[in-house]
Design a protein around this motif. Structure first.
Motif, mmCIF file in Angstrom:
data_model
loop_
_atom_site.group_PDB
_atom_site.id
_atom_site.type_symbol
_atom_site.label_atom_id
_atom_site.label_comp_id
_atom_site.label_asym_id
_atom_site.label_seq_id
_atom_site.Cartn_x
_atom_site.Cartn_y
_atom_site.Cartn_z
ATOM 1 N N GLN A 388 0.825 -1.204 0.000
ATOM 2 C CA GLN A 388 0.000 0.000 0.000
ATOM 3 C C GLN A 388 0.864 1.261 0.000
ATOM 4 O OE1 GLN A 388 -2.316 -1.163 3.558
ATOM 5 N NE2 GLN A 388 -4.165 -0.867 2.330
ATOM 6 N N ILE A 389 1.884 1.261 0.840
ATOM 7 C CA ILE A 389 2.761 2.430 0.935
ATOM 8 C C ILE A 389 3.525 2.633 -0.365
ATOM 9 C CG2 ILE A 389 4.699 3.463 2.161
ATOM 10 C CD1 ILE A 389 2.120 3.309 3.764
ATOM 11 N N LEU A 390 4.034 1.555 -0.940
ATOM 12 C CA LEU A 390 4.756 1.665 -2.209
ATOM 13 C C LEU A 390 3.865 2.258 -3.283
ATOM 14 C CD1 LEU A 390 7.215 1.087 -4.023
ATOM 15 C CD2 LEU A 390 6.279 -1.226 -4.392
ATOM 16 N N PHE A 391 2.611 1.849 -3.300
ATOM 17 C CA PHE A 391 1.660 2.369 -4.287
ATOM 18 C C PHE A 391 1.464 3.875 -4.108
ATOM 19 C CE2 PHE A 391 -2.262 3.205 -6.465
ATOM 20 C CZ PHE A 391 -2.364 2.239 -7.445
ATOM 21 N N GLU A 392 1.234 4.317 -2.860
ATOM 22 C CA GLU A 392 0.989 5.737 -2.608
ATOM 23 C C GLU A 392 2.231 6.571 -2.920
ATOM 24 O OE1 GLU A 392 -2.219 6.719 -1.502
ATOM 25 O OE2 GLU A 392 -2.579 4.591 -1.910
ATOM 26 N N VAL A 393 3.405 6.085 -2.511
ATOM 27 C CA VAL A 393 4.654 6.823 -2.730
ATOM 28 C C VAL A 393 4.939 6.954 -4.222
ATOM 29 C CG1 VAL A 393 7.161 6.706 -2.464
ATOM 30 C CG2 VAL A 393 5.679 6.306 -0.492
ATOM 31 N N THR A 394 4.787 5.854 -4.952
ATOM 32 C CA THR A 394 5.023 5.896 -6.397
ATOM 33 C C THR A 394 4.013 6.804 -7.080
ATOM 34 O OG1 THR A 394 5.831 3.617 -6.319
ATOM 35 C CG2 THR A 394 5.294 4.513 -8.484
ATOM 36 N N SER A 395 2.772 6.765 -6.629
ATOM 37 C CA SER A 395 1.737 7.622 -7.197
ATOM 38 C C SER A 395 2.073 9.090 -6.990
ATOM 39 C CB SER A 395 0.381 7.299 -6.563
ATOM 40 O OG SER A 395 -0.641 8.105 -7.104
ATOM 41 N N ALA A 396 2.587 9.428 -5.804
ATOM 42 C CA ALA A 396 2.968 10.813 -5.523
ATOM 43 C C ALA A 396 4.171 11.224 -6.365
ATOM 44 C CB ALA A 396 3.281 10.987 -4.039
ATOM 45 N N PHE A 397 5.210 10.394 -6.387
ATOM 46 C CA PHE A 397 6.418 10.744 -7.135
ATOM 47 C C PHE A 397 6.154 10.849 -8.629
ATOM 48 C CE2 PHE A 397 10.018 9.150 -9.661
ATOM 49 C CZ PHE A 397 10.899 10.205 -9.471
ATOM 50 N N SER A 398 5.332 9.951 -9.148
ATOM 51 C CA SER A 398 5.041 9.960 -10.581
ATOM 52 C C SER A 398 3.929 10.933 -10.935
ATOM 53 C CB SER A 398 4.650 8.547 -11.041
ATOM 54 O OG SER A 398 3.445 8.128 -10.417
#
Length: 455
Positions: A388-398
């Motif tokens: 879940q965290i990886l998804f949110e972090v990647t979504s923010a960065f991208s």
């Protein structure tokens, strides 16, 4: 902004700009975020209770950085005035990104020596210094034209098929057209596009606007100019179009296979609906952020596939985020050439320069670090799982904006991290790529060669 072609003045008036292009860009975006935050803090911006500073800052950053991650329900929490502020911030952010990317491209061209400049111009069809004003006009005209067409289609659809009043349908059409073209992902529906999952008259125009905005101005202008002579397209344009098509088709197939029997996403739709929903998810994952199915109910492997699409992103010089399809393509060509034992990495009968290969590798590895480190930190200090965290972090960065539904539940200091990631992800690839190009210099000597053992 004025550029001089005279050699003496280039080293004089142009030097400060050339030394600090990143600073000027960052200052402008910080100013837009600050103004947006102050406007969203006004009582008139909310439909009920006033926004907290964190809610206003997060929303303003997400809008200016055309991300779409939210900590409040946009149609419920924000008033009409607040929604209008968000819309203006999205437009400023989207046009700003395309303008900045184009002008920094001009700056890089100006910095290169004559031989390198000729090679770069032939490869990218870059504009000359005299075309700057024309370039700015084209950025605005293209955006308004695409947004107007999509807004018209959506307005008619909302008014005819969903019994919305003309005024409400027009507002919804304009808002979603601007949000889609700028790859922002903000929606005036609490469930994003879920209620329209099987409606091609809503999903397709939004996806088309997303794709066009994500291609980048250089590609669009070149395709329009050389539409009858595709053989004359530059390597950059060919790579961008090819990778966009491959990722759209591949992403659609991936979502179909991964979610076909999931009753919470595609399982209840007919075949046509499943294909449309999968295409919508594939297009929005790079990197617009609308969702026509419940992202939080997707399988874990679908999250991982979406993370990959988000990380790759769209085209250079466009409104999409990520490391960009050209960066990914260059790395793929380098790997393929190395596996084949070719001395040069080549694509479309053109050799990719060593400098471009190094820049692509640097950008990709730094981006991986920027995603991994916050993921580890937030995972260690929050109750949510690493996927879940990886998804949110990647979504923010991208700057995608897709979410598993946990963004609003994160602690304020974790949300600050996401704010920083949105800002870095929006401007980082552009300014870093420019900085790497501007730092290139010739050395009059070469050190002795060595070959450490690899693997």
């Amino acid at each position: 902004m004025r550029f001089s072609s005279a050699a003496g003045r280039e080293e004089g008036h142009g030097a400060p700009l050339r030394r600090r292009p990143g600073q000027l860009v960052i200052t402008g975006f910080i100013g837009a975020i600050a103004v947006g935050t102050m406007l969203l803090l006004l009582p008139i911006s909310t439909a009920g209770q006033s926004a907290t500073f964190m809610e206003a800052l997060f929303t303003a950053t997400s809008a200016v950085c055309v991300t779409g991650l939210i900590v409040t329900d946009t149609p419920v929490f924000w008033s009409g005035f607040g929604q209008a502020v968000i819309l203006v911030l999205i437009q400023i952010g989207g046009l700003g990104v395309m303008t900045v990317a184009s002008l920094l491209g001009v700056l890089v061209m100006r910095r290169l020596d004559l031989s390198s400049r000729l090679v770069a111009a032939a490869s990218t069809r870059a504009v000359s210094l005299g075309d700057v004003r024309r370039l700015l006009v084209r950025v605005v005209v293209l955006a308004l034209a695409v947004e107007a067409v999509v807004a018209l289609v959506l307005t008619v659809r909302f008014a005819v098929a969903y019994d919305e009043s003309f005024g409400q349908a027009l507002w919804q059409g304009v808002f979603h057209a601007v949000s889609a073209y700028n790859n922002a992902g903000f929606a005036l529906f609490s469930l994003s596009l879920i209620d329209f999952v099987a409606d091609p008259w809503v999903c397709v125009p939004i996806c088309v606007a997303t794709i066009v905005g994500g291609l980048g101005l250089p590609v669009i202008l070149e395709v329009l100019r050389e539409r009858h002579r595709p053989r004359r397209w530059s390597v950059h344009t060919k790579i961008t179009l090819l990778m966009t098509a491959l990722l759209l088709v591949g992403g659609t197939g991936f979502f179909l296979l991964a979610e076909w029997d999931n009753p919470a996403t595609l399982g209840t739709l007919d075949t046509g609906g499943r294909i449309l929903a999968s295409f919508t998810q594939s297009a929005q994952a790079r990197t617009a952020g609308f969702n026509s199915v419940n992202t939080g109910e997707m399988h874990t492997e679908t999250w991982l596939g979406t993370v990959i699409l988000m990380f790759i992103g769209g085209g250079s010089g466009g409104t999409a985020g990520g490391i960009k399809v050209t960066t990914f393509a260059v790395l793929a060509v380098v790997i393929w050439s190395e596996l084949r034992g070719d001395p040069d990495a080549a694509v479309f009968d053109r050799r990719i320069s060593v400098a471009t290969q190094r820049q692509a590798l640097t950008l990709a590895l730094l981006s991986v670090a920027i995603v991994v480190l916050p993921t580890l930190w937030i995972t260690a200090l929050s109750p949510f799982t690493v996927d879940q965290i990886l998804f949110e972090v990647t979504s923010a960065f991208s700057t995608t904006g897709l979410s598993t539904g946990i963004t609003a539940q994160l602690a304020w200091y974790h949300q600050i991290v996401l704010v920083a990631l949105m800002f870095i992800g929006r401007l980082g690839p552009i300014t870093l790529g420019t900085a790497l190009a501007l730092r290139a210099h010739r050395r009059l000597y070469r050190l002795p060669e060595s070959a450490p053992i690899i693997g």
